[in-house]
Design a protein around this motif. Structure first.
Motif, short mmCIF file in Angstrom:
data_model
loop_
_atom_site.label_atom_id
_atom_site.label_comp_id
_atom_site.label_asym_id
_atom_site.label_seq_id
_atom_site.Cartn_x
_atom_site.Cartn_y
_atom_site.Cartn_z
N SER A 13 -38.44 -21.44 -74.55
CA SER A 13 -37.03 -21.80 -74.67
C SER A 13 -36.36 -21.99 -73.31
CB SER A 13 -36.29 -20.72 -75.46
OG SER A 13 -36.38 -19.48 -74.77
N ALA A 14 -37.10 -21.94 -72.23
CA ALA A 14 -36.52 -22.08 -70.90
C ALA A 14 -35.97 -23.49 -70.70
CB ALA A 14 -37.57 -21.78 -69.84
N ARG A 15 -34.79 -23.55 -70.10
CA ARG A 15 -34.20 -24.85 -69.77
C ARG A 15 -34.96 -25.44 -68.60
NH1 ARG A 15 -28.23 -23.97 -68.38
NH2 ARG A 15 -28.73 -25.92 -67.35
N PRO A 16 -35.12 -26.77 -68.57
CA PRO A 16 -35.78 -27.40 -67.42
C PRO A 16 -35.02 -27.09 -66.13
CG PRO A 16 -35.49 -28.98 -69.20
CD PRO A 16 -34.74 -27.74 -69.59
N LEU A 17 -35.74 -26.98 -65.05
CA LEU A 17 -35.12 -26.75 -63.76
C LEU A 17 -34.28 -27.95 -63.37
CD1 LEU A 17 -38.12 -25.27 -61.72
CD2 LEU A 17 -36.42 -24.06 -63.08
N ALA A 18 -33.22 -27.71 -62.62
CA ALA A 18 -32.44 -28.81 -62.05
C ALA A 18 -33.29 -29.48 -60.98
CB ALA A 18 -31.15 -28.28 -61.46
N LEU A 19 -33.10 -30.77 -60.79
CA LEU A 19 -33.88 -31.54 -59.83
C LEU A 19 -33.00 -31.93 -58.66
CD1 LEU A 19 -36.55 -33.03 -59.17
CD2 LEU A 19 -35.64 -34.98 -60.46
N ASP A 20 -33.49 -31.70 -57.46
CA ASP A 20 -32.77 -32.08 -56.25
C ASP A 20 -33.65 -33.02 -55.44
OD1 ASP A 20 -30.99 -32.19 -54.09
OD2 ASP A 20 -31.87 -30.43 -53.14
N ILE A 21 -33.16 -34.22 -55.24
CA ILE A 21 -33.85 -35.21 -54.41
C ILE A 21 -32.93 -35.53 -53.24
CG2 ILE A 21 -34.80 -37.54 -54.29
CD1 ILE A 21 -35.50 -37.29 -57.23
N SER A 22 -33.37 -35.17 -52.05
CA SER A 22 -32.54 -35.40 -50.86
C SER A 22 -32.43 -36.89 -50.57
CB SER A 22 -33.15 -34.67 -49.66
OG SER A 22 -34.33 -35.33 -49.26
N PRO A 23 -31.44 -37.30 -49.79
CA PRO A 23 -31.33 -38.72 -49.40
C PRO A 23 -32.57 -39.22 -48.67
CG PRO A 23 -29.29 -37.56 -48.89
CD PRO A 23 -30.29 -36.51 -49.32
N GLU A 24 -33.22 -38.36 -47.88
CA GLU A 24 -34.43 -38.77 -47.18
C GLU A 24 -35.56 -39.09 -48.16
OE1 GLU A 24 -32.96 -35.69 -46.46
OE2 GLU A 24 -31.80 -36.44 -44.76
N VAL A 25 -35.71 -38.24 -49.18
CA VAL A 25 -36.74 -38.47 -50.19
C VAL A 25 -36.40 -39.71 -51.01
CG1 VAL A 25 -37.89 -37.51 -52.22
CG2 VAL A 25 -37.42 -36.05 -50.25
N ALA A 26 -35.13 -39.89 -51.32
CA ALA A 26 -34.72 -41.10 -52.06
C ALA A 26 -35.08 -42.35 -51.26
CB ALA A 26 -33.22 -41.05 -52.35
N ARG A 27 -34.91 -42.29 -49.93
CA ARG A 27 -35.30 -43.43 -49.09
C ARG A 27 -36.81 -43.63 -49.10
NH1 ARG A 27 -30.91 -41.67 -46.02
NH2 ARG A 27 -32.16 -40.32 -44.68
N GLU A 28 -37.57 -42.54 -49.10
CA GLU A 28 -39.04 -42.64 -49.19
C GLU A 28 -39.46 -43.30 -50.50
OE1 GLU A 28 -41.01 -38.88 -48.59
OE2 GLU A 28 -39.76 -38.44 -46.84
N ILE A 29 -38.79 -42.93 -51.58
CA ILE A 29 -39.11 -43.51 -52.89
C ILE A 29 -38.78 -45.00 -52.90
CG2 ILE A 29 -38.47 -43.49 -55.34
CD1 ILE A 29 -38.12 -40.41 -55.03
N LEU A 30 -37.62 -45.37 -52.37
CA LEU A 30 -37.25 -46.79 -52.30
C LEU A 30 -38.21 -47.57 -51.41
CD1 LEU A 30 -33.35 -46.62 -52.10
CD2 LEU A 30 -34.77 -47.41 -54.02
#
Length: 149
Positions: A13-30
């Motif tokens: 019944s645990a809620r999923p963890l919140a997700l934090d993606i930093s701007p640097e990681v977002a740039r890596e993904i893009l």
């Protein structure tokens, strides 16, 4: 109490963890997506879709049973316990072993101070064929040392 196969307590019944993606990681993904666009639009779309699914599944899995075995080299490099998650975006296994294989390096945070992680922070993402950040450590130092000889 039921146990998860890895030995930790099962918390269905645990809620999923919140997700934090930093701007640097977002740039890596893009940057990764843009690189994949040079290969194929469908490959880039599949990468984005699979990455989104994997991160959501990782948040759910870590809420139920947080990992206990940190990635050794990455933990030393980042000076804190971090974990690795491997996923594959290719539909089938290609000839090359690293085809479509990506790694997400993340840590878990307890922002509510209840001794259970509630935030999954993505630190970096990289393709298996590229160099991991901790593998390049010290290369600049070696080059500088050669100049002094």
């Amino acid at each position: 109490m039921r146990r998860f196969p890895a030995g930790g307590p099962l918390r269905p019944s645990a809620r999923p963890l919140a997700l934090d993606i930093s701007p640097e990681v977002a740039r890596e993904i893009l940057k990764a997506r843009d690189w994949l666009l040079t290969v194929s639009r469908s490959v880039a779309q599949r990468f984005a879709m699979v990455l989104d699914q994997e991160l959501k599944a990782l948040c759910k899995a870590c809420a139920v049973n947080p990992p206990t075995q940190p990635h050794e080299q990455a933990t030393i490099y980042y000076s804190r316990p971090v974990f690795s998650h491997r996923f594959q975006t290719g539909k089938t296994k290609q000839k090359r072993s690293s085809s479509g294989v990506w790694y997400v390096i993340f840590d878990l945070q307890d922002t509510s101070s209840d001794t259970r992680p509630d935030l999954l922070r993505v630190i970096t993402i990289f393709h298996a064929a590229s160099q991991a950040p901790w593998d390049s450590q010290g290369e600049e130092d070696d080059d500088q040392g050669e100049d002094l000889v």
